[in-house]
Design a protein around this motif. Structure first.
Motif, PDB file in Angstrom:
ATOM      1  N   ARG A 172     -77.793-122.469 103.642  1.00  0.00           N
ATOM      2  CA  ARG A 172     -77.752-121.446 104.688  1.00  0.00           C
ATOM      3  C   ARG A 172     -77.087-120.146 104.265  1.00  0.00           C
ATOM      4  NH1 ARG A 172     -74.398-124.144 108.911  1.00  0.00           N
ATOM      5  NH2 ARG A 172     -73.470-125.026 107.075  1.00  0.00           N
ATOM      6  N   VAL A 173     -76.301-120.179 103.194  1.00  0.00           N
ATOM      7  CA  VAL A 173     -75.602-118.982 102.743  1.00  0.00           C
ATOM      8  C   VAL A 173     -75.881-118.763 101.254  1.00  0.00           C
ATOM      9  CG1 VAL A 173     -73.759-119.310 104.433  1.00  0.00           C
ATOM     10  CG2 VAL A 173     -73.445-120.145 102.109  1.00  0.00           C
ATOM     11  N   LEU A 174     -75.728-117.533 100.818  1.00  0.00           N
ATOM     12  CA  LEU A 174     -75.877-117.197  99.410  1.00  0.00           C
ATOM     13  C   LEU A 174     -74.490-117.228  98.774  1.00  0.00           C
ATOM     14  CD1 LEU A 174     -77.541-116.178  97.008  1.00  0.00           C
ATOM     15  CD2 LEU A 174     -77.167-113.857  97.871  1.00  0.00           C
ATOM     16  N   ILE A 175     -74.300-118.116  97.816  1.00  0.00           N
ATOM     17  CA  ILE A 175     -73.018-118.235  97.135  1.00  0.00           C
ATOM     18  C   ILE A 175     -73.075-117.404  95.861  1.00  0.00           C
ATOM     19  CG2 ILE A 175     -71.438-119.811  95.968  1.00  0.00           C
ATOM     20  CD1 ILE A 175     -72.391-121.992  97.929  1.00  0.00           C
ATOM     21  N   VAL A 176     -72.096-116.494  95.717  1.00  0.00           N
ATOM     22  CA  VAL A 176     -72.045-115.629  94.538  1.00  0.00           C
ATOM     23  C   VAL A 176     -70.662-115.683  93.901  1.00  0.00           C
ATOM     24  CG1 VAL A 176     -73.823-114.054  95.430  1.00  0.00           C
ATOM     25  CG2 VAL A 176     -71.413-113.556  95.848  1.00  0.00           C
ATOM     26  N   ASP A 177     -70.622-115.317  92.633  1.00  0.00           N
ATOM     27  CA  ASP A 177     -69.381-115.151  91.871  1.00  0.00           C
ATOM     28  C   ASP A 177     -68.499-116.407  91.903  1.00  0.00           C
ATOM     29  OD1 ASP A 177     -67.813-113.707  90.158  1.00  0.00           O
ATOM     30  OD2 ASP A 177     -66.704-112.657  91.734  1.00  0.00           O
ATOM     31  N   ALA A 178     -69.133-117.573  91.913  1.00  0.00           N
ATOM     32  CA  ALA A 178     -68.372-118.819  91.924  1.00  0.00           C
ATOM     33  C   ALA A 178     -67.812-119.090  90.532  1.00  0.00           C
ATOM     34  CB  ALA A 178     -69.255-119.976  92.364  1.00  0.00           C
ATOM     35  N   PRO A 179     -66.542-119.468  90.446  1.00  0.00           N
ATOM     36  CA  PRO A 179     -65.976-119.833  89.148  1.00  0.00           C
ATOM     37  C   PRO A 179     -66.732-121.025  88.556  1.00  0.00           C
ATOM     38  CG  PRO A 179     -64.251-119.582  90.799  1.00  0.00           C
ATOM     39  CD  PRO A 179     -65.555-119.539  91.516  1.00  0.00           C
TER      40      PRO A 179
END
Length: 87
Positions: A67-74
């Protein structure tokens, strides 16, 4: 401790998460995401500030990824999300 900052744009909401995403803070982040999903806004979840994550946090992100766009995840978060499902 978890810090959440929100920046509302015309067609999306940027949510930045900093600190530790653990069992206690999952409900807080879930509430923030749910509130924005109710208004049909696109959510961009920036995880660049995460320093640690619990199993509950990983499961929340796995469920939210649809449902969400996950960005810049370690990298440690990405590796945890690819690992075996926790039941």
């Amino acid at each position: 401790m978890l810090r959440i900052s929100e920046k509302v744009g015309e067609d999306s909401v940027h949510v930045r998460v900093e600190g530790v995403l653990d069992n206690e803070s999952v409900s807080l982040l879930s509430d923030v995401c749910s509130r924005h999903l109710e208004t049909s806004e696109r959510i961009i979840l920036n995880l660049g500030g995460l320093v640690d994550i619990s199993r509950e946090g990983v499961e929340f992100l796995r469920k939210s990824a649809e449902r969400v766009l996950i960005v810049d995840a370690p990298q440690f978060v990405m590796l945890s999300m690819r690992g075996p499902r926790i039941t």
